[in-house]
Design an enzyme around this catalytic site. Structure first.
Site, short mmCIF file in Angstrom:
data_model
loop_
_atom_site.label_atom_id
_atom_site.label_comp_id
_atom_site.label_asym_id
_atom_site.label_seq_id
_atom_site.Cartn_x
_atom_site.Cartn_y
_atom_site.Cartn_z
N CYS A 93 52.60 57.59 3.69
CA CYS A 93 52.44 56.93 2.39
C CYS A 93 53.04 57.85 1.33
O CYS A 93 52.58 58.98 1.17
CB CYS A 93 50.97 56.66 2.10
SG CYS A 93 50.70 55.94 0.45
N CYS A 121 46.37 51.96 -0.40
CA CYS A 121 46.88 51.64 -1.75
C CYS A 121 47.93 50.54 -1.77
O CYS A 121 48.34 50.10 -2.85
CB CYS A 121 47.44 52.91 -2.40
SG CYS A 121 48.91 53.56 -1.56
N LYS A 166 52.52 78.61 50.78
CA LYS A 166 52.93 78.92 52.14
C LYS A 166 52.47 80.33 52.49
O LYS A 166 52.34 81.19 51.62
CB LYS A 166 54.47 78.90 52.27
CG LYS A 166 55.16 77.64 51.85
CD LYS A 166 56.67 77.83 51.93
CE LYS A 166 57.42 76.59 51.50
NZ LYS A 166 58.89 76.79 51.52
N LYS A 179 56.18 71.97 43.70
CA LYS A 179 56.29 70.76 44.52
C LYS A 179 57.09 69.75 43.70
O LYS A 179 56.56 69.12 42.79
CB LYS A 179 54.91 70.19 44.87
CG LYS A 179 55.01 69.00 45.83
CD LYS A 179 53.64 68.46 46.20
CE LYS A 179 53.75 67.32 47.20
NZ LYS A 179 54.55 66.19 46.68
N GLU A 221 55.06 77.90 45.18
CA GLU A 221 56.33 77.29 44.80
C GLU A 221 56.11 75.92 44.17
O GLU A 221 55.05 75.30 44.35
CB GLU A 221 57.23 77.14 46.05
CG GLU A 221 57.48 78.45 46.77
CD GLU A 221 58.21 78.30 48.08
OE1 GLU A 221 58.59 79.32 48.67
OE2 GLU A 221 58.38 77.13 48.54
N ARG A 264 64.76 62.98 54.33
CA ARG A 264 63.76 63.36 55.32
C ARG A 264 63.45 62.20 56.25
O ARG A 264 63.23 62.39 57.45
CB ARG A 264 62.47 63.81 54.62
CG ARG A 264 61.36 64.21 55.58
CD ARG A 264 60.13 64.70 54.85
NE ARG A 264 59.51 63.64 54.08
CZ ARG A 264 58.51 63.82 53.24
NH1 ARG A 264 58.05 65.03 53.03
NH2 ARG A 264 58.00 62.81 52.57
N ASP A 286 46.13 58.76 45.82
CA ASP A 286 45.45 59.82 46.57
C ASP A 286 43.96 59.53 46.71
O ASP A 286 43.33 59.92 47.71
CB ASP A 286 45.67 61.16 45.89
CG ASP A 286 47.11 61.64 46.00
OD1 ASP A 286 47.82 61.15 46.89
OD2 ASP A 286 47.53 62.48 45.18
#
Length: 629
Positions: A379, A366, A250, A110, A108, A126, A42
């Site tokens: 330990c 130790c 929306k 994504k 809503e 799509r 982006d």
């Protein structure tokens, strides 16, 4: 050759930007092997918009390469969405199209998967918005989630092909991709399976993909309320059991939204807010194991990398289990994430040319052989100096002795014979003056503060014993039902009956109180104990965070049925934070850790409630969430 991973988008020329975007488009959409996170991609697109706002790359609609049986023309185009990266940008969009300050909006999820539509006969992706791929052959793998329904895909719908978080966790750890190996994340799994020509092997492995209806989850909010409700809405969406990479907003008036039309790329009446946790890649140079009161914590030393103007050289690796799950070794190329002011952490790695294991077998202090306790490396030597130091430092914090920090405690342990909390109350001003950096006044002030801590609340003293999962808030719950003398006489069954304690914590209490009995007697002889039990009706509070398999209200009802009061926020009064992922770095987890509030995984919390007499709440109805103003 241009570095395709480590770049400064603001310094690239237009040809360099175009070449880099084309390269990463191919890696993401065609090969299904992205090199950089969405936030970095982006950055490139925003830089391109600044240099060449009309570039066709900004309006091109992309879709992942899938194995289909031909093209499908959508009756109504499936467009992409315009993007915003801050609440200010979202409000600017809303102000542009809202008719009044009370314009209703829908908020809503994504979803982070593959957009698809089903017309009752054909399932298609799509694609470019106009033409998609026919993937009807994949129907045997797909389950629909829509309002009031979860089952076979049997009705027209538009939505996103995803793998639910619980399915990825429970199913996909045992599902192997073609060529071997498991999928690294749910989106890669969806893209990989949709790219297969034959799915018989996936069917045999019981792989499942969910088509979640875009209209199933929707919060209605007025524009005038959006800013105030924004963080709460993000938290509600984050609790959903689906992979998400942002939020869709929306205009709620669909007729008005449609009247605004669309560009070639996106509808004007909708926008996507993209999550922008910043990630960079760098090299893991070494791993240091630091001591805590009950375990060792791995800290990554990194080749310096800049994230949001800050040079990052160190990052947390959480615990040994996280290292093993990520397959990280020294010399690897790692992806580091930093969101806001959160401590940087490593989210993934790629093998380096020369690698060596970051794991250790013996205690750095130790030399005792280390042991695994759950996800932690510990330990087991009770006399280990560093472990004793961290436990003493934690006890001091619980008693509220602010002036007594870890460096001074180290000096006292090394030079003044201090080993346990009771030893501190025997110190004199002369003991402090022997330490470097103390003058008469500062030494006297420290002794005065230590002596004031002799008057202590019972819950503070119990927390100071460093019993696993027994912090101050849990101790308050216990002392609402008994006092210290009574506590030492209680058995596991009696302790388990206290709301919010459960058998696991009860067993730890009984075991540790017996093991520390002699030390506790000495400590009780050195302090004046205050027992101020809360009112009987006060219940322990629990807050839930992260994406969980069921709606948050389900777990809140379950908790309330077992004596808890559900809380929305993390504050000093919270008894317990239940996290879907205890290794997450959300603001709630960070704040709870800072306040010393007990944090437990969802599975651990549910195990604690097992065997209790309280009834389970009703199973929440599947489908449409009940969402109000």
């Amino acid at each position: 050759m241009m570095d395709t991973r480590n770049f400064d988008a603001g310094k690239l020329t237009l040809p360099e930007l175009v070449a880099l975007i084309e390269y990463h488009n191919r890696r993401y959409w065609e090969l299904g092997e992205p090199e950089i996170p969405d936030a970095r991609y982006d950055e490139l697109m925003r830089a391109l918009a600044g240099l060449d706002p009309g570039n066709e790359l900004l309006t091109r609609v992309y879709a992942p390469a899938v194995a289909g049986s031909g093209k499908v023309r959508h009756r109504n185009p499936m467009l992409s969405l315009d993007k915003a990266y801050s609440l200010e940008e979202v409000l600017k969009w809303a102000d542009k199209y809202a008719r009044t300050p009370d314009e209703p909006l829908l908020v809503e999820p994504k979803y982070d998967g593959i957009s698809a539509g089903y017309d009752g006969r054909i399932l298609s992706t799509r694609g470019d918005g106009e033409l998609g791929e026919n993937i009807t052959a994949k129907l045997p793998l797909i389950e629909l989630e829509t309002a009031g329904y979860r089952g076979p895909l049997d009705r027209p719908v538009r939505g996103e092909l995803v793998i639910r978080d619980d399915d990825f966790r429970n199913l996909y750890s045992h599902i192997y991709k073609k060529g071997g190996g498991t999928y690294k994340n749910s989106r890669n799994a969806v893209a990989g399976i949709m790219g297969l020509k034959e799915i018989d092997e996936m069917i045999a492995q019981k792989a499942k993909i969910t088509l979640v209806d875009y209209n199933m989850v929707s919060f209605r909010v007025r524009l005038s309320e959006l800013a105030d409700r924004w963080e709460g809405l993000l938290a509600e969406l984050a609790a959903l059991p689906y992979p998400q990479d942002g939020v869709v907003l929306k205009l709620a008036d669909t007729a008005y939204e449609a009247s605004l039309g669309s560009t070639a790329h996106h509808p004007r009446g909708q926008i996507a807010y993209k999550f922008t946790n910043i990630r960079r890649t760098t090299k893991l140079l070494d791993v240091e194991w630091s001591f805590g009161k009950n375990c060792l914590t791995p800290v990554a030393h990194l080749e310096p990398v800049e994230i949001s103007g800050t040079t990052i050289k160190r990052a947390t690796l959480h615990n040994v289990q996280n290292i093993l799950e990520l397959g990280i070794e020294i010399g690897d190329t790692v992806t580091v994430e930093r969101a806001g002011d959160v401590i940087p952490y490593i989210v993934s790695s790629e093998p380096g040319a020369e690698r060596r294991s970051p794991l250790i077998e013996n205690c750095p202090c130790c030399g005792t052989g280390l042991v695994r306790r759950g996800p932690e490396l510990c330990c087991p030597n009770p006399d280990c100096f560093e472990t004793e130091l961290q436990r003493l430092a934690a006890a001091v914090r619980n008693l509220g002795i602010e002036r007594l920090g870890e460096p001074t405690l180290r000096k006292l342990m090394e030079n003044s014979g201090v080993k346990h909390l009771a030893d501190l109350f025997e110190l004199k001003v002369m003991d402090i003056l022997k330490l470097e950096g103390f003058a008469a006044k500062s030494a006297a002030n420290l002794i005065e503060e230590i002596q004031k801590a002799r008057v202590v609340n019972d819950y503070q003293l119990l927390a100071a014993l460093n019993i696993p999962n027994i912090g101050a808030n849990v101790a308050k719950v216990i002392f609402a039902h008994t006092d210290f003398a009574g506590l030492r006489k209680m058995n596991v069954e009696e302790l388990s009956a206290i709301p919010g304690i459960g058998p696991e914590r009860a067993q730890a209490l009984v075991r540790e109180l017996a093991a520390q009995s002699e030390y506790l007697d000495e400590l009780l002889g050195a302090v004046k104990l205050i027992h101020a039990a809360p009112e009987p009706e006060e219940r322990p509070t629990v807050c839930f965070t992260g994406k969980m398999p069921e709606k948050r209200s389900y777990y809140e009802k379950l908790a309330e049925a077992h004596g808890y009061a559900a809380a929305d926020d993390v504050n000093s009064h919270l008894s317990l934070l239940v996290a879907a992922d205890v290794n997450d770095t959300s603001s709630k987890l960070k704040k709870a850790a800072k306040l010393g509030i007990r944090i437990v995984s969802l599975d651990g919390f549910l195990r604690e409630l097992e065997g209790a007499a309280a009834p389970e709440p009703e199973e929440p109805p599947e489908g449409q969430l009940e969402l109000g103003l």
